[in-house]
Write a protein that holds these residues in place. Structure first.
Motif, PDB file in Angstrom:
ATOM      1  N   ALA A  11      66.750   1.379  14.067  1.00  0.00           N
ATOM      2  CA  ALA A  11      66.736   0.061  13.424  1.00  0.00           C
ATOM      3  C   ALA A  11      66.739  -1.053  14.473  1.00  0.00           C
ATOM      4  CB  ALA A  11      67.935  -0.078  12.487  1.00  0.00           C
ATOM      5  N   ALA A  12      67.591  -0.924  15.477  1.00  0.00           N
ATOM      6  CA  ALA A  12      67.696  -1.967  16.499  1.00  0.00           C
ATOM      7  C   ALA A  12      66.430  -2.078  17.331  1.00  0.00           C
ATOM      8  CB  ALA A  12      68.912  -1.702  17.391  1.00  0.00           C
ATOM      9  N   ILE A  13      65.800  -0.953  17.670  1.00  0.00           N
ATOM     10  CA  ILE A  13      64.582  -1.025  18.486  1.00  0.00           C
ATOM     11  C   ILE A  13      63.430  -1.644  17.687  1.00  0.00           C
ATOM     12  CG2 ILE A  13      63.586   1.280  18.101  1.00  0.00           C
ATOM     13  CD1 ILE A  13      63.138   1.366  21.176  1.00  0.00           C
ATOM     14  N   LEU A  14      63.355  -1.301  16.402  1.00  0.00           N
ATOM     15  CA  LEU A  14      62.310  -1.907  15.565  1.00  0.00           C
ATOM     16  C   LEU A  14      62.521  -3.412  15.438  1.00  0.00           C
ATOM     17  CD1 LEU A  14      61.914   0.787  12.774  1.00  0.00           C
ATOM     18  CD2 LEU A  14      60.215   0.147  14.505  1.00  0.00           C
ATOM     19  N   LEU A  15      63.758  -3.835  15.206  1.00  0.00           N
ATOM     20  CA  LEU A  15      64.037  -5.268  15.076  1.00  0.00           C
ATOM     21  C   LEU A  15      63.829  -5.995  16.403  1.00  0.00           C
ATOM     22  CD1 LEU A  15      67.101  -5.030  12.724  1.00  0.00           C
ATOM     23  CD2 LEU A  15      64.913  -6.148  12.204  1.00  0.00           C
ATOM     24  N   SER A  16      64.195  -5.358  17.507  1.00  0.00           N
ATOM     25  CA  SER A  16      64.001  -5.972  18.812  1.00  0.00           C
ATOM     26  C   SER A  16      62.523  -6.232  19.085  1.00  0.00           C
ATOM     27  CB  SER A  16      64.591  -5.082  19.905  1.00  0.00           C
ATOM     28  OG  SER A  16      64.473  -5.699  21.163  1.00  0.00           O
ATOM     29  N   PHE A  17      61.687  -5.229  18.831  1.00  0.00           N
ATOM     30  CA  PHE A  17      60.251  -5.411  19.049  1.00  0.00           C
ATOM     31  C   PHE A  17      59.645  -6.381  18.046  1.00  0.00           C
ATOM     32  CE2 PHE A  17      60.525  -1.519  21.646  1.00  0.00           C
ATOM     33  CZ  PHE A  17      59.828  -1.967  22.762  1.00  0.00           C
ATOM     34  N   PHE A  18      60.146  -6.400  16.822  1.00  0.00           N
ATOM     35  CA  PHE A  18      59.661  -7.351  15.823  1.00  0.00           C
ATOM     36  C   PHE A  18      59.891  -8.789  16.296  1.00  0.00           C
ATOM     37  CE2 PHE A  18      60.642 -10.169  12.262  1.00  0.00           C
ATOM     38  CZ  PHE A  18      59.452 -10.117  11.562  1.00  0.00           C
ATOM     39  N   PHE A  19      61.119  -9.092  16.727  1.00  0.00           N
ATOM     40  CA  PHE A  19      61.423 -10.444  17.174  1.00  0.00           C
ATOM     41  C   PHE A  19      60.735 -10.781  18.492  1.00  0.00           C
ATOM     42  CE2 PHE A  19      65.023  -9.913  14.184  1.00  0.00           C
ATOM     43  CZ  PHE A  19      64.781 -11.034  13.392  1.00  0.00           C
ATOM     44  N   LEU A  20      60.592  -9.807  19.385  1.00  0.00           N
ATOM     45  CA  LEU A  20      59.845 -10.039  20.622  1.00  0.00           C
ATOM     46  C   LEU A  20      58.398 -10.378  20.292  1.00  0.00           C
ATOM     47  CD1 LEU A  20      59.542 -10.034  23.719  1.00  0.00           C
ATOM     48  CD2 LEU A  20      59.148  -7.563  23.558  1.00  0.00           C
ATOM     49  N   ASN A  21      57.805  -9.648  19.374  1.00  0.00           N
ATOM     50  CA  ASN A  21      56.434  -9.916  18.969  1.00  0.00           C
ATOM     51  C   ASN A  21      56.285 -11.328  18.401  1.00  0.00           C
ATOM     52  OD1 ASN A  21      53.642  -9.135  18.307  1.00  0.00           O
ATOM     53  ND2 ASN A  21      54.379  -9.332  16.201  1.00  0.00           N
ATOM     54  N   LYS A  22      57.235 -11.746  17.576  1.00  0.00           N
ATOM     55  CA  LYS A  22      57.191 -13.103  17.022  1.00  0.00           C
ATOM     56  C   LYS A  22      57.297 -14.141  18.133  1.00  0.00           C
ATOM     57  CE  LYS A  22      56.796 -12.332  12.636  1.00  0.00           C
ATOM     58  NZ  LYS A  22      55.538 -12.669  11.986  1.00  0.00           N
ATOM     59  N   ALA A  23      58.172 -13.902  19.093  1.00  0.00           N
ATOM     60  CA  ALA A  23      58.388 -14.864  20.171  1.00  0.00           C
ATOM     61  C   ALA A  23      57.154 -15.019  21.051  1.00  0.00           C
ATOM     62  CB  ALA A  23      59.596 -14.452  21.015  1.00  0.00           C
ATOM     63  N   ILE A  24      56.445 -13.914  21.326  1.00  0.00           N
ATOM     64  CA  ILE A  24      55.294 -14.030  22.238  1.00  0.00           C
ATOM     65  C   ILE A  24      54.068 -14.643  21.569  1.00  0.00           C
ATOM     66  CG2 ILE A  24      56.074 -12.192  23.771  1.00  0.00           C
ATOM     67  CD1 ILE A  24      53.909 -10.394  22.557  1.00  0.00           C
ATOM     68  N   GLN A  25      54.189 -14.972  20.303  1.00  0.00           N
ATOM     69  CA  GLN A  25      53.090 -15.692  19.669  1.00  0.00           C
ATOM     70  C   GLN A  25      53.007 -17.123  20.196  1.00  0.00           C
ATOM     71  OE1 GLN A  25      50.958 -13.863  17.750  1.00  0.00           O
ATOM     72  NE2 GLN A  25      52.402 -12.253  18.339  1.00  0.00           N
ATOM     73  N   THR A  26      54.136 -17.651  20.678  1.00  0.00           N
ATOM     74  CA  THR A  26      54.152 -19.034  21.168  1.00  0.00           C
ATOM     75  C   THR A  26      54.670 -19.173  22.598  1.00  0.00           C
ATOM     76  OG1 THR A  26      56.305 -19.335  20.114  1.00  0.00           O
ATOM     77  CG2 THR A  26      54.377 -20.048  18.865  1.00  0.00           C
ATOM     78  N   LEU A  27      55.337 -18.174  23.116  1.00  0.00           N
ATOM     79  CA  LEU A  27      55.831 -18.221  24.496  1.00  0.00           C
ATOM     80  C   LEU A  27      54.895 -17.436  25.402  1.00  0.00           C
ATOM     81  CD1 LEU A  27      59.634 -17.478  23.955  1.00  0.00           C
ATOM     82  CD2 LEU A  27      58.602 -19.667  24.561  1.00  0.00           C
TER      83      LEU A  27
END
Length: 108
Positions: A37-53
């Protein structure tokens, strides 16, 4: 908002590394489920962040948060050493993360 998403992703990275240790080589199903669960959520939020960073900045900050957080968890909960040099280099890592945050350009 993108930096907040990146911080959340980094905290979930700390979560998945901690769950990984507690999973006892994936034999403890509760901690294994926490790891997944934590690895999926970590990559999900990382993916969202790199859309603009910038991707390189986001990745470096994400891994830095994970590394610092995991060391802190190791010291606090797993009796890992907290000698001067270890803490010194963790402090330099934190300074590097802050430097990347404050001197990062935009992705576009």
């Amino acid at each position: 908002m993108n930096w907040i998403l990146l911080i959340i992703a980094g905290l979930f990275e700390v979560g998945f590394t901690t769950c990984l240790k507690l999973s006892d080589n994936f034999t403890n199903l509760r901690w294994t489920a926490g790891f997944l669960a934590a690895i999926l959520l970590s990559f999900f939020f990382l993916n969202k962040a790199i859309q603009t960073l910038p991707m390189g900045t986001a990745y470096a900050v994400w891994t830095g948060i994970g590394a610092v957080g995991t060391v802190i968890v190791g010291i606090a909960y797993f009796n890992e050493p907290a000698n001067f040099w270890r803490l010194f280099f963790i402090a330099t890592l934190i300074a590097s993360i802050l430097g990347l945050k404050f001197f990062a350009g935009s992705a576009h």
